[in-house]
Design a protein around this motif. Structure first.
Motif, mmCIF file in Angstrom:
data_model
loop_
_atom_site.group_PDB
_atom_site.id
_atom_site.type_symbol
_atom_site.label_atom_id
_atom_site.label_comp_id
_atom_site.label_asym_id
_atom_site.label_seq_id
_atom_site.Cartn_x
_atom_site.Cartn_y
_atom_site.Cartn_z
ATOM 1 N N THR A 265 0.865 -1.169 0.000
ATOM 2 C CA THR A 265 0.000 0.000 0.000
ATOM 3 C C THR A 265 0.908 1.228 0.000
ATOM 4 O O THR A 265 1.583 1.485 0.995
ATOM 5 C CB THR A 265 -0.906 0.001 1.251
ATOM 6 O OG1 THR A 265 -1.629 -1.236 1.277
ATOM 7 C CG2 THR A 265 -1.865 1.160 1.237
ATOM 8 N N PRO A 266 0.974 1.962 -1.108
ATOM 9 C CA PRO A 266 1.948 3.048 -1.199
ATOM 10 C C PRO A 266 1.672 4.229 -0.274
ATOM 11 O O PRO A 266 2.600 4.870 0.209
ATOM 12 C CB PRO A 266 1.893 3.473 -2.661
ATOM 13 C CG PRO A 266 0.581 2.981 -3.168
ATOM 14 C CD PRO A 266 0.207 1.793 -2.332
ATOM 15 N N ALA A 267 0.394 4.527 -0.024
ATOM 16 C CA ALA A 267 0.074 5.702 0.808
ATOM 17 C C ALA A 267 -1.326 5.560 1.383
ATOM 18 O O ALA A 267 -2.200 4.944 0.776
ATOM 19 C CB ALA A 267 0.170 6.977 -0.010
ATOM 20 N N VAL A 268 -1.506 6.141 2.570
ATOM 21 C CA VAL A 268 -2.813 6.172 3.236
ATOM 22 C C VAL A 268 -2.984 7.557 3.839
ATOM 23 O O VAL A 268 -2.101 8.045 4.553
ATOM 24 C CB VAL A 268 -2.905 5.114 4.351
ATOM 25 C CG1 VAL A 268 -4.218 5.228 5.104
ATOM 26 C CG2 VAL A 268 -2.742 3.718 3.791
ATOM 27 N N LEU A 269 -4.105 8.191 3.574
ATOM 28 C CA LEU A 269 -4.420 9.517 4.112
ATOM 29 C C LEU A 269 -3.254 10.494 3.951
ATOM 30 O O LEU A 269 -2.876 11.203 4.870
ATOM 31 C CB LEU A 269 -4.838 9.418 5.582
ATOM 32 C CG LEU A 269 -6.184 8.747 5.851
ATOM 33 C CD1 LEU A 269 -6.384 8.521 7.338
ATOM 34 C CD2 LEU A 269 -7.319 9.566 5.278
ATOM 35 N N GLY A 270 -2.663 10.487 2.769
ATOM 36 C CA GLY A 270 -1.572 11.413 2.463
ATOM 37 C C GLY A 270 -0.226 11.027 3.028
ATOM 38 O O GLY A 270 0.762 11.728 2.846
ATOM 39 N N TYR A 271 -0.133 9.891 3.714
ATOM 40 C CA TYR A 271 1.133 9.459 4.323
ATOM 41 C C TYR A 271 1.736 8.319 3.520
ATOM 42 O O TYR A 271 1.062 7.344 3.194
ATOM 43 C CB TYR A 271 0.909 8.979 5.758
ATOM 44 C CG TYR A 271 2.150 8.400 6.388
ATOM 45 C CD1 TYR A 271 3.121 9.239 6.920
ATOM 46 C CD2 TYR A 271 2.357 7.039 6.434
ATOM 47 C CE1 TYR A 271 4.271 8.720 7.479
ATOM 48 C CE2 TYR A 271 3.505 6.510 6.996
ATOM 49 C CZ TYR A 271 4.455 7.352 7.519
ATOM 50 O OH TYR A 271 5.605 6.840 8.069
ATOM 51 N N ALA A 272 3.013 8.456 3.197
ATOM 52 C CA ALA A 272 3.776 7.379 2.570
ATOM 53 C C ALA A 272 4.991 7.124 3.439
ATOM 54 O O ALA A 272 5.643 8.069 3.899
ATOM 55 C CB ALA A 272 4.207 7.780 1.162
#
Length: 150
Positions: free
Chosen positions: A132-139
């Motif tokens: 999962t590359p990013a969640v809620l703008g977080y990587a």
């Protein structure tokens, strides 16, 4: 449900030259002793930003409390943006990741105003394992390059 424990008696093993096994049953399941713990704290940073610090275990046993608490915070601060600090997480399983993805994918008010600003290594690892590359703008930060020991 009793837990079966296999025990090797070292004295019997030495005398016979073979490992003699005995079965003992634990009378009290230790699983019940494991407590779920989750902390969700808020702090107003600026006029339009509320920091939400999440710590402890974000898992199948605590995601309901996480959503309930986040809903309360959104109701108290409807116009503010939420910045999620996950740096104090000790553990996060797929249910915890799903809770974050649900926030992002539902298109609700919470999702529109929430973003993860920092996360613990356990969350980074979970994102990596789930690709999962990013969640809620977080990587997660990129892995550090390997240094050759020679």
């Amino acid at each position: 449900m009793p837990v079966t424990v296999t025990v090797v008696d070292p004295e019997d093993a030495e005398r016979s030259g073979a490992a003699t096994m005995s079965q003992e049953h634990d009378s009290e399941p230790y699983v019940d002793d494991v407590g779920q713990r989750l902390t969700v704290a808020e702090a107003k940073l600026y006029d339009d930003v509320v920091l939400v610090a999440v710590g402890g275990d974000l898992n199948i046993g605590t995601t309901g409390e996480f959503h309930r608490r986040l809903s309360e915070i959104v109701a108290e601060h409807p116009a503010e943006r939420l910045e999620l600090d996950l740096s104090a997480l000790d553990f996060c399983d797929l249910a915890g990741l799903r809770a974050m993805l649900t926030l992002e994918q539902t298109g609700t008010t919470t999702a529109r105003q929430a973003r993860i600003v920092v996360a613990a290594r356990c969350f980074d690892l979970l994102l990596d394992l789930c690709r999962t590359p990013a969640v809620l703008g977080y990587a997660p930060p990129p892995p550090l390059p390997h240094r050759d020991g020679g």
